[in-house]
Every structure is written in structure tokens, then in C-alpha cells.
Design a protein around this motif. Structure first.
Motif: not given
Length: 842
Positions: A237-246
Motif C-alpha cells: 500500500t505504501a509503494s502504491d500510494y507513493y507511485a499514485t501520489s507522484e
């Protein structure tokens, strides 16, 4: 890195039309979309970034070692491949035409009739892909074992936009998927064979039975699998959130807020320069050898030095006990130990300071500011995470990065509460689990963990034992009344060490043992007669004591005695009579603490147990309604702290503490001051003996076959009932529904300076309703307003009969002054009736 050689799912081989599919769409610009393959690759790059930055290779090796005992290299490699692809394949379900059209406005799929759901489809694709790989494994037992993790990983994929609930119900959902969702309608572009209902149902069931046998053979396997699940959920979920935020905000995450070598060096240097530590080093050169101590600071220095020596002697443990008397300077000792732990392992890169109460959080932040006052580089990297503190901003307008840092706790030095920590460890939502990966390779200082309900102590220490081992966490558990928690572990754990070897040397020293004497007051008759006897004793003591503290168990009783004293007390010596309970706002509490610290003010402070919660005051004499041993010692810690006089506490019994310590064995008569042997234990400060009895009783209760027994907990753990485990591990029970009210009025915060409740509410409402600002900016601004909001917020047991507005779950009452009596919020006026004892704790 651990995953360097794994094979990743070849999207171009299995997904047709991939280049024309999207993962996200800009909220503000519908024409700007992120391609699915770009999001997949970016998410995996963030996964690799987190693993590198947080030194996770050893964490995964430890999981592998404990979960895959005696497994072949072939099995280990496939397990590793499945783990990495849990992240890589997490959004494969977005190939669903319904998602592409409804969410992405992808014209290629506008004729579809499919619904937009994608997470369960992604889990199904994952299972279909890895089933074929696992079926090639030779040993039947290994096939079923791997399939268990395949289904577990797929469950995490299915929940990566929601919360972890219960894997048992997922079995039915996944088995039914092939019949409910046809390939032609929901995944026409998938270029591979998929698993059928019968195959999934049978293999899922067989894999669970296989692992159940393994769980019965290994008491700790259930803990390892639970931690594995939570960690993978956190990283995904952290990796997904970071990627989406970018993609959404252009905010690239390149800093996880780690304690790097430069910060470690500065942290150490600043501690060495701190005046108290310099005094400790001076004492080290010329210590007392003949027990002829001339001041309490010599003993404090010895405690710091002994703890340091014993840690350096054995740095291999994960959990360390720091047991020292009240007033022994545990904060400075623990900060010195944190410094040593940060420097002893290059992989360790975070420090968490964890307290039961916000008052202790604030005090420790102030202590940090004193130590590091001249080092801006350290100060800017210290962050308080609680409900009262605004989100720490990076740059004035960089709301996105500030919010990301708060959500993921991307700060080197963190001061927070037990509730926050337990949310990280046992929470089930994405937001609660985000910070878990940041706890890997960290130091956690836990203060007064025994202050919470002891019917989950056994569960807490078993979890901490395994969490600390797997995630490489150094835990310091510190208290004056410290239970030997490891006695609640059924196996012989070698994970614990004692930083103070001879506790009696300190606890039985006159500077600590004789600092406060106690006696029992026998109050007889009805409540008014008891009040009269108590008041008369206070009148007698008032001659020689300027600062008098009286603590009751219940708010209502404190209010009643406060009124009684104001009406009947013969104030011969000019004491001010004040009261402090949770009905008082932050400003009023601060004023009262100021009075208590003012040497020229004679004060009688009537309070509830809130006074034990780290309120930094030093009183001459105290009166207390008996409750549990920890509370008695904490209370005594508020008396004669400076050891400049003869401290005295008088215990009495008006109310029974059973209502507030439900399920806690310490409330039982045999463990309270009603028994002579317990009085003797408190006098000798022999808390080791006391807690030996308590832990024996807990172990007996935990052997009971009921829903609070340990066997039931293990059943919940082994079945991965995430939601029930979260509920069980909750530190504070919500026995009764509470409602939040905003009592609007004007509050004087300083002389002739007022804060208007109406203005604060208007500002809060304006930001909350402003749809022109982004989500991150809104969260940051609301957190800043929340600091002011807390002056007017109260928790009550009933919905107000009349209120002006309801925003979210907060009831706004504009004419709040009518509920104020003697400058304080009054529950009786608010409810229109007397409040029973169970409703007015604290």
C-alpha cells in the motif's frame, strides 16, 4: 537485494492491448491519464526503493528462515517470487473493461457492461498465474504450503484499497469469482488460462488444512505469518500510494525520514554536551564506593551508567527492561541508551518514543528541545505524532510532502502514544498500516506499557517478542513498576535483558524509598461524613504543607468534594482550592500546573487520575482513593519529587476502582492496599514480588477456555482474523458510545487575551467546506486548526438535546457558556441529570 533475481510477471505476454489501458486519471484534468504499465513499473520501483532505504533484506531473510524451515531452494525461490509479484501484480485487475470505461473514460471500452471492481480480479489473475507454477513442485506438502501463501498474498491484493478483515470469507469470494465474472465480460484481454471454481475451492481448503497442521507443531508460526501479512500489506500500500501520489501531484518520494550517519553523529554529540550527561560523566570518574550518598543525583548517575554498561555488555537482545524508581531520571537514561542502540547497528535508522498520555509526549518533546536546543538539524527532524499536534510542514506551501510524511511517519525521531503504536502494529486499514514498514530497523522506547489493561499483557509481550525479532527492533520497556513480561511467554525466549541488575540497590536506598511515606485513613459513615473527616485532616495538615493534592477515582466524586470544600473548609492558611479533571480544557490545566509550580502559591488541588498522567508537579502531601498499585506509585511520584522535605501520602477508600479496571486482576482485593502484605510491598518498593503474583494470576486466567483466554487468541491469530485481533489488541475499550461536542465560548488564554470559540468554529468550517484547495493542503490546515479546536472539544455520553450544527461527528453548541460552572464545563448541567460513576471516570 533480497529480490534481485526474482522473475516478474511478463505483462506483455499475458495482457493484450496493455499500451491502451490506464491506471489513474488526474482529478483536475480528465485528459491526463497514467498508463497501467507505467504505474505497475513505478510501484515496483518504489517497492525496491523502500526495501533498500529501510534495509529490508535481512527482515525478509528472517521471515524466510522462520516460515520456510527445511524447505528446498526451489520452494524458497518460488515463495520469494510470489512475494515480489504481490506488489508487481497488485493492479492487474484494472484490465477490467468496466474500470477502464467508468474510472478512466477509456473510449475503447465504452460499450462494456462490466462493473468497475478491479481488486478481486487482480487477486484472481494472481492465483491463476501462480497455481500453474506451484503445481510443478514435486512434493505435495510443499505445494499446499506454497498455495497457502499464494492465497494469502492474493487476499492482500484484493484488500489493498480497503481494510484487512478475515481471510476465511475471502475463500468463498474467490471460489465464486469464475462463475460470477465471465472472461468475455470482465477480462477479455487476459491471455492465459484461469482457475475454475472447484480447483480454487479444493486447493484453498487443502492449503489451509496443511498450514493448520504446521501451526499446531510450531507455536510461533502464527505470529510469523501474521507479521508477514501486515508487512506485505504495509509495503504494497505504501509503494502504491507513493507511485499514485507522484503521478497525481508530481511529488516524488526520495526521503523516508531516516536517521543517517550524520544525524547519528550529531545526536550523540548533543547528548554528550547536555549538562546532565556531563554530570554523569563527572560522576563516572569519581563514583561513591561506600554507599554514603550525599544527594539523589549521584544515584541517578549510577542508574544511567549501569544501564549503559549492561547494554554494551550484551547488544544482541531485542527487548530491554529499564526499571528505576520514580524520579530516577529514566528519560535521560533512555535517551542515552537510544544513542547507543542507534550507533550499535548500522541498519537501525529510526527512533520512536512512545508514551501512554499526551502530557508525557509534550514533556518529552520539551526535554528533547532542551538537549538539542542548539542543533537545528536535530530539532527539525523531531516530530510529535498525536491528535493534538499539527502536521509538521516541510516548506510553507509543500502540503503534499508534509502530508505524505505524516501519513507514513517519515521522520527520523518520532514521539507518539501507545495508541498510535498499536494502530501501526495491529490496525487493519491502509492508513494505520502505512507506518509499519518504517518500524523495521528501529529503536522503540516504551514508557509505562503496563498502565493498560493486563488482560492482554500476554498477547502484547508475545507479539512484541516476535515483532522485534523479525523487524530488528530494539525495544526498551521502562517503568518504576515494571512487570517481568517475559514470564507470560510460554516458551523460553532469549530475547530479553535487564539493564538494571540489582534493583534493590536503588529502590531501597533512602533517597528513593523514604522520599514519601504513606499511611491509611479510615473514613467511616456516609459520604458527607467521609468528606468531613477528610476535610478535617486536610485542615490539620494545611499548617505545615503549602501544596496539597487530593485524588479521587471518579470525576463526579472530585466535583462533589470540590463543592464541599468551597462551602465548608476553614481556610486558615490561605490555600487556593482548585480542581483538575478531564472536564478542564488545556488552558485551565496549564494555569493550574502553573499555580502548583509557583512557590508563593498555597494550593489545594482536587483531581482525578489525570494527575498521574505525567503532570509535572511537586506537592508536599497527597491524599488518594486507593486503586491499583501502579496508580499508587505514580501518585506518590507527584509528592516531594525534589526530596527537599518529608513527603507524605494518605490513602483512603471512598469509591471502588472496579468500574475503571474491568478485566484487570490488579483491582482485586488481594492486590490492593486493603491487604497488609501489599502495604508492605509498597513500603519496600518490592514491585518485582508484587508483579510475580499478578503474572501468576494472569497466567491462570489465560488458561481459561473463554473468549479472553489465550487459546482463543491463538485461534484468532492462526485463522488470520485481522479485525477481531485488532479489536482484541485495542488498548482502550469503548464500553459506551461517546459523542463529541464543541462548547463555544470565549476563553482567556493570557491576561486580557481571549480566543473565541465562534471564530475557531468558523475557521474550521471554512477549511472543511473549501473544495477549492487540495486534499493535502486541507489536511494540513485542519490539523493546525485542531490545536485550537481542542480548547472547546468535550466527550459526552449522550447526544445534546439542542445544538446549532453537526459537522462530521462534532456537535456545535453556540451558547456554550450556559454549560459552564465556576469556569468549567459541567456534565450535570449538560445532561440535565446526575451522572452515574461509570460515566464520569477521570
Amino acid at each position: 537485494m533480497y529480490f534481485d533475481s526474482v522473475n516478474l510477471f511478463k505483462t506483455e505476454d499475458f495482457i493484450n492491448n496493455l499500451n491502451n489501458m490506464y491506471a489513474h486519471r488526474d482529478r483536475n484534468d480528465e485528459s491526463r491519464r497514467e498508463k497501467l504499465n507505467c504505474h505497475i513499473e513505478l510501484t515496483y520501483r518504489y517497492f525496491e526503493f523502500i526495501c533498500r532505504q529501510k534495509n529490508l533484506s535481512d527482515v525478509f531473510f528472517r521471515l524466510e528462515k522462520n516460515i520456510l524451515k527445511h524447505k528446498s531452494e526451489e520452494v524458497i525461490n518460488l515463495w520469494k517470487e510470489m512475494l515480489a509479484n504481490t506488489v508487481y501484480m497488485h493492479d492487474m485487475g484494472k484490465i477490467n473493461p468496466g474500470f477502464q470505461w467508468i474510472n478512466m473514460l477509456n473510449e475503447l471500452y465504452k460499450d462494456t457492461e462490466a462493473e468497475k471492481e478491479h481488486s478481486l480480479l487482480g487477486a484472481y489473475i494472481y492465483v491463476s498465474y501462480f497455481s500453474k507454477k506451484i503445481d510443478k513442485i514435486h512434493k505435495r506438502h510443499d505445494r499446499f504450503y506454497l498455495k497457502y501463501f499464494m492465497y494469502l498474498n492474493s487476499y492482500i491484493i484484493s484488500r489493498h484499497h480497503g481494510i484487512l478483515i478475515d481471510i476465511k470469507n475471502y475463500e468463498e469470494l474467490l471460489s465464486d469469482f469464475p462463475e460470477k465474472y465471465s472472461k468475455e465480460k470482465y477480462y477479455p484481454d487476459l491471455n492465459m488460462d484461469t482457475s475454475g471454481k472447484v480447483y480454487i475451492f479444493n486447493s484453498f481448503s487443502n492449503s489451509r488444512k496443511n498450514v493448520k497442521d504446521c501451526l499446531n507443531e510450531d507455536d510461533r508460526l502464527g505470529f510469523y505469518i501474521y507479521i508477514y501479512s501486515k508487512l506485505i500489506f504495509s509495503i504494497l500500500t505504501a509503494s502504491d500510494y507513493y507511485a499514485t501520489s507522484e503521478f497525481m501531484n508530481g511529488e516524488k518520494v526520495d526521503d523516508l525520514g531516516l536517521v543517517n550517519e550524520n544525524l547519528k553523529r550529531k545526536f550523540s554529540e548533543d547528548i554528550d554536551k547536555y549538562s546532565i550527561m556531563q554530570s554523569v560523566r563527572e560522576y563516572e570518574k569519581n563514583p561513591v564506593h561506600d554507599e554514603m550518598y550525599t544527594n539523589i543525583n549521584q544515584l541517578r548517575s549510577e542508574i544511567t551508567l549501569e544501564a549503559e554498561k549492561n547494554y554494551l555488555k550484551d547488544k544482541s537482545k531485542n527487548i530491554y527492561y529499564l526499571e528505576a524508581p520514580t524520579g530516577a531520571g529514566k528519560t535521560v537514561t533512555s535517551i542515552n541508551l537510544a544513542r547507543l542502540m542507534l550507533n550499535s547497528d548500522e541498519k537501525i535508522n529510526k527512533l520512536f518514543y512512545v508514551f501512554p498520555f499526551n502530557t508525557l509526549v509534550e514533556q518529552t518533546e520539551a526535554e528533547f528541545m532542551k538537549i538539542f536546543k542548539d542543533d537545528e538539524n536535530i530539532i527539525k527532524n523531531i516530530s510529535v505524532i498525536n491528535s493534538l499536534t499539527p502536521i509538521k510542514t516541510i516548506d510553507e506551501e509543500d502540503y503534499e510532502k508534509s502530508l505524505l510524511n505524516r501519513i507514513f511517519v517519515n521522520y527520523p525521531f518520532v514521539i507518539t502514544t501507545h495508541v498510535g503504536l498499536f494502530n501501526f502494529l495491529f490496525g487493519t486499514s491502509r492508513e494505520e498500516c502505512f507506518p509499519l514498514v518504517n518500524m523495521c530497523n528501529s529503536v522503540i522506547i516504551l514508557d509505562e506499557i503496563q498502565s493498560y489493561k493486563n488482560d492482554i499483557w500476554k498477547e502484547i509481550i508475545n507479539f512484541l517478542d516476535v515483532y522485534s525479532e523479525i523487524l530488528n527492533i530494539r525495544v526498551i520497556i521502562m517503568s518504576a513498576t515494571l512487570p517481568r513480561f517475559n514470564k507470560l511467554i510460554d516458551y523460553e525466549s532469549e530475547n530479553f535483558a535487564y539493564l538494571i541488575q540489582n534493583r534493590k540497590h536503588y529502590f531501597e536506598n533512602p533517597y528513593f524509598m523514604n522520599r514519601v511515606k504513606f499511611e491509611m485513613l479510615n473514613l467511616k459513615g456516609e459520604i458527607k461524613e467521609q468528606f468531613k473527616s477528610l476535610m478535617e485532616d486536610i485542615e490539620l495538615e494545611g499548617k505545615d504543607n503549602n501544596k496539597i493534592l487530593i485524588e479521587f477515582i471518579f470525576r463526579k466524586r472530585a466535583d462533589e468534594f470540590y463543592d464541599y470544600m468551597n462551602e465548608n473548609f476553614h481556610n486558615e492558611y490561605g490555600h487556593k482550592i482548585v480542581i483538575m479533571t478531564s472536564d478542564d480544557n488545556k488552558v485551565d490545566r496549564k494555569k493550574i500546573v502553573g499555580m502548583a509550580k509557583d512557590e508563593n502559591t498555597k494550593l489545594i488541588l482536587i483531581a482525578t487520575q489525570i494527575i498521574e498522567a505525567g503532570i509535572d508537579i511537586d506537592m508536599d502531601i497527597g491524599y488518594k482513593n486507593i486503586s491499583i498499585m501502579d496508580a499508587e506509585e505514580q501518585f506518590m511520584g507527584r509528592i516531594n519529587r525534589s526530596y527537599l522535605r518529608n513527603g507524605k501520602v494518605k490513602f483512603f477508600k471512598i469509591d471502588d476502582c472496579a468500574d475503571i479496571y474491568k478485566g484487570d486482576v490488579r483491582k482485586e482485593k488481594e492486590f490492593t492496599l486493603l491487604e497488609d502484605d501489599i502495604k508492605d510491598i509498597l513500603m519496600r518498593k518490592d514491585f518485582e514480588e508484587y508483579y510475580k503474583r499478578v503474572i501468576d494470576k494472569i497466567n491462570v486466567k489465560k488458561r481459561e477456555f473463554n473468549d479472553r483466554g489465550y487459546a482463543h487468541f491463538i485461534s484468532q491469530l492462526n485463522s488470520l482474523d485481522f479485525k477481531e485481533l485488532e479489536k482484541r489488541m485495542k488498548l482502550i475499550d469503548d464500553d459506551q458510545k461517546e459523542y463529541t461536542v464543541f462548547i463555544s465560548r470565549d476563553i482567556e488564554i493570557r491576561k486580557d487575551e481571549f480566543i473565541s470559540g465562534c471564530d475557531v468554529w468558523t475557521s474550521y468550517k471554512k477549511v472543511l467546506m473549501d473544495n477549492s484547495i487540495g486534499y493535502a493542503e486541507k489536511r494540513v490546515k485542519l490539523s493546525e486548526i485542531n490545536l485550537l479546536l481542542n480548547y472547546f472539544i468535550y466527550r459526552v455520553k449522550k447526544i445534546p438535546d439542542q445544538y446549532n450544527e453537526l459537522l462530521g461527528d462534532i456537535y456545535y453548541i453556540s451558547d456554550g457558556e450556559k454549560y459552564i460552572k465556576n469556569g468549567r464545563f459541567n456534565q450535570d448541567i449538560f445532561t440535565g441529570k446526575k451522572v452515574d460513576a461509570a460515566n464520569i471516570i477521570l
